[in-house]
Design a protein around this motif. Structure first.
Motif, short mmCIF file in Angstrom:
data_model
loop_
_atom_site.label_atom_id
_atom_site.label_comp_id
_atom_site.label_asym_id
_atom_site.label_seq_id
_atom_site.Cartn_x
_atom_site.Cartn_y
_atom_site.Cartn_z
N TRP A 122 -32.95 48.88 -26.50
CA TRP A 122 -31.58 48.47 -26.84
C TRP A 122 -31.51 47.99 -28.29
N ASN A 148 -27.90 56.91 -21.69
CA ASN A 148 -28.89 55.84 -21.63
C ASN A 148 -29.32 55.46 -20.22
N GLN A 184 -23.81 49.13 -30.18
CA GLN A 184 -24.95 48.52 -29.51
C GLN A 184 -24.72 48.38 -28.01
N ALA A 225 -26.03 50.85 -25.18
CA ALA A 225 -27.40 50.83 -24.64
C ALA A 225 -27.67 49.65 -23.73
N LEU A 226 -26.68 48.80 -23.50
CA LEU A 226 -26.90 47.64 -22.63
C LEU A 226 -27.21 48.04 -21.19
N GLU A 284 -29.40 50.17 -20.39
CA GLU A 284 -30.82 50.49 -20.26
C GLU A 284 -31.63 49.37 -19.61
#
Length: 272
Positions: A26, A134, A197, A200-201, A203
């Motif tokens: 991330w 992701n 950003q 990708a949280l 992931e």
């Protein structure tokens, strides 16, 4: 340096290790998204090359880090040895196919919204498209760490860390690919970064769930590894590659793909 990282991850709980590793992936997405503080636009050729690189890493990781270990750890010979991997691979692709049909999302180079009809804004749709990418990446990292926790010989901390490094490397251009178009559309630098950003949280969530599932249901590991591989391959073929073929940069995107495949292959074989 690498051995020190492996030693540290060996010393902690594998589920916690999966969380830390996915937070690293991330972070590299966030690092890529932070480019909006330095640039407002990025050359389309460079972006297509980076997306191609992303696809190459994902395909290489699918085989070297996921499918090959899944087949190796399955007992039997002939068809019996490969059936769990084949079945898991199919389920993984089917899983992302289902999400793709339901989750509203919009790709960078396409004007038609995919998924069910939604009042979501274009910015949210762009972010959801990368978020879709992701999910299998987080699952892949978590499943490998879960295999270590389950004591499967074919699953190693070194292999899981290597996969996390590879996923992190390809997440860097993904962060750019989300944030830059948003900035170009007139969104503020800070909002563009936050949207970039946040893609990708998912992931860390997927990684912890994957590690937890394999830890408590060890027999599913070959299926789970192949499941993550099938999901990643579906994303590459259905999402990533078509995005790079819409402009006149197909050769650059293809060379980027080859480069990404080589990088991930070398990382996996040399480090794990």
């Amino acid at each position: 340096m690498f051995q020190s990282i492996v030693d540290y991850f060996t010393s902690i709980d594998p589920i916690l290790a999966a969380l830390y590793a996915s937070l690293f992936t991330w972070f590299l997405t966030a690092l890529g998204a932070s480019f909006v503080f330095m640039f407002k636009t990025m050359n389309r050729t460079v972006l297509d090359g980076m997306l191609g690189f992303t696809g190459g890493v994902m395909v290489a990781a699918s085989f070297w880090s996921l499918l090959a270990p899944a087949i190796e750890m399955t007992g039997g010979e002939g068809f019996a040895k490969v059936i769990p991997a084949a079945f898991g691979f199919f389920l993984g692709a089917l899983f992302i196919f289902g999400i793709d049909k339901v989750l509203p999302h919009l790709h960078i180079n396409f004007k038609v919204t995919e998924g069910i009809k939604s009042p979501w804004q274009r910015t949210t749709l762009l972010v959801s498209a990368i978020t879709l990418h992701n999910i299998p990446e987080g699952l892949a990292v978590g499943v490998l760490f879960g295999g270590v926790a389950a004591g499967i010989p074919e699953a190693s901390i070194a292999g899981a860390v290597t996969l996390a490094i590879g996923i992190g490397i390809q997440n860097f251009p993904e962060g750019i690919a989300v944030a830059m178009p948003l900035r170009r559309m007139g969104m503020s630098r800070w909002k563009s970064f936050m949207y970039g950003q946040s893609s990708a949280l998912v992931e860390p969530v997927a990684a912890v769930l994957g590690a937890f599932a394999v830890t408590f249901f060890t027999p599913i590991l070959p299926y789970a590894l192949a499941f993550a591989a099938g999901a990643m391959i579906f994303v590459v073929v259905e999402e990533v590659i078509p995005e790079t073929q819409q402009d006149k940069n197909t050769d650059i995107a293809t060379l980027g793909f080859v480069g990404g495949f080589i990088v991930m292959m070398v990382l996996d074989v040399a480090l794990s």
